[in-house]
Motif scaffolding. Sequence first.
Motif: not given
Length: 393
Positions: A316-334, A379-389
């Motif tokens: 769960l990515h907490v905070g406004p518009e996270p990108n560095l850590v989500p990108a790190t996990f995605k790049r590693l998975a790829d 799996e990754q969730i951006v918390v602010e996106d999830w809340l607003l959805a």
Amino acid sequence: MANVTLLSQSDWSVVELREQITGAALFFRGYNVTNLGRSRELLLHPAFGPIVERKLREAAEICSEQIGRPCNLLQRVRDHVETTLDTYADAVAMIVAMELVHLELLREFFGVDYRQAQLACGYSLGEVTALVAGEMIDLQSALRVPLAMAADVAALADDVTLGVLFSRGPILDLSVVDNLCRQVNQAGNGVMGVSTILSPNSVLLLGQRDTIERFTALMRQAFPERVYLRKNDQRWPPMHTPLVWQRNVPNRSAVMLHTLNVLREQPTMPIFSLVTGKSNYYESTIRQILALWVDHPQRLWEAVYEILARDCRLVLHVGPEPNLVPATFKRLADNVLAQLADRSFTGFGLRAVSQVMRRPWLAKMLPSRTALLRAPLVEQIVVEDWLLAQRLP
């Protein structure tokens, strides 16, 4: 830092998230050149708004008292006015406040008790928020030191350049990187240092004046051909580097930390420190770790591996518009998926060998660090996106 499409988007139901939180990791983001994210939408939300407003007012009051000038975070978020280096203190207070807002909304409206998470990590400023979430310190204690140092840290950013050093071949030898930084620093006319260890083949460097250029010239002889350095045009506060020594930020912070009000012996959930590379926050260690937090590099890769080693299948990515850590996990998975595909060729034909050679750093690590194979399962969730959805009754 560009936005990133997550490995899996936040389509989890409330029930699923509530049930899976015990196997999840929380990751709090740090300062970036943009820090508002979807905070305005949360503030204007008919149900969420009052909690957002209350927390922003609380953080703004602490900020105003500490820096000696008015700080109106509520107006900033309502008008969607991004922070700059001139308002770096506002950014510090706002990021921490909104991260805590995300957690409170999860618990109050959806019954997701974040304190049951298997692990919490925070990148840079996010580690401070994690300590508040883990109930070791309160918001005022968390903001006191970063806000007191904000003006000096922002001023140091005036001539600082960020560079991304990365290898498309072998693992980066950090001892060589450190040695090159020392050579540049010894020559005078500016200081540089490693700010973040992103992965075994990439680090973030921060340097004053032309130090990044001088590092680039030196590295051509120290590293093989497939090592590169890419500069970022933005100005960055030089936290987690020796640059902050120039205004005695570490010592002044350490003195303030003597009077840090610690609320409990250990956090309510394990907090993995990107300073020490361990889950070692206790009443007896918190002041020392936070003092080191000021000028020591962030061990992001170690936090990523710890999450995989603990078999956390959800981040769960907490905070406004996270990108560095989500990108790190995605790049590693790829990379892991591509590496596994390479190895699926019978007999390791020429094409397979060629593909493997593109990621020798990963090929070297996979046999000993088998937890990396779990990266595609996270799996990754951006918390602010999830809340607003979510639809509220």
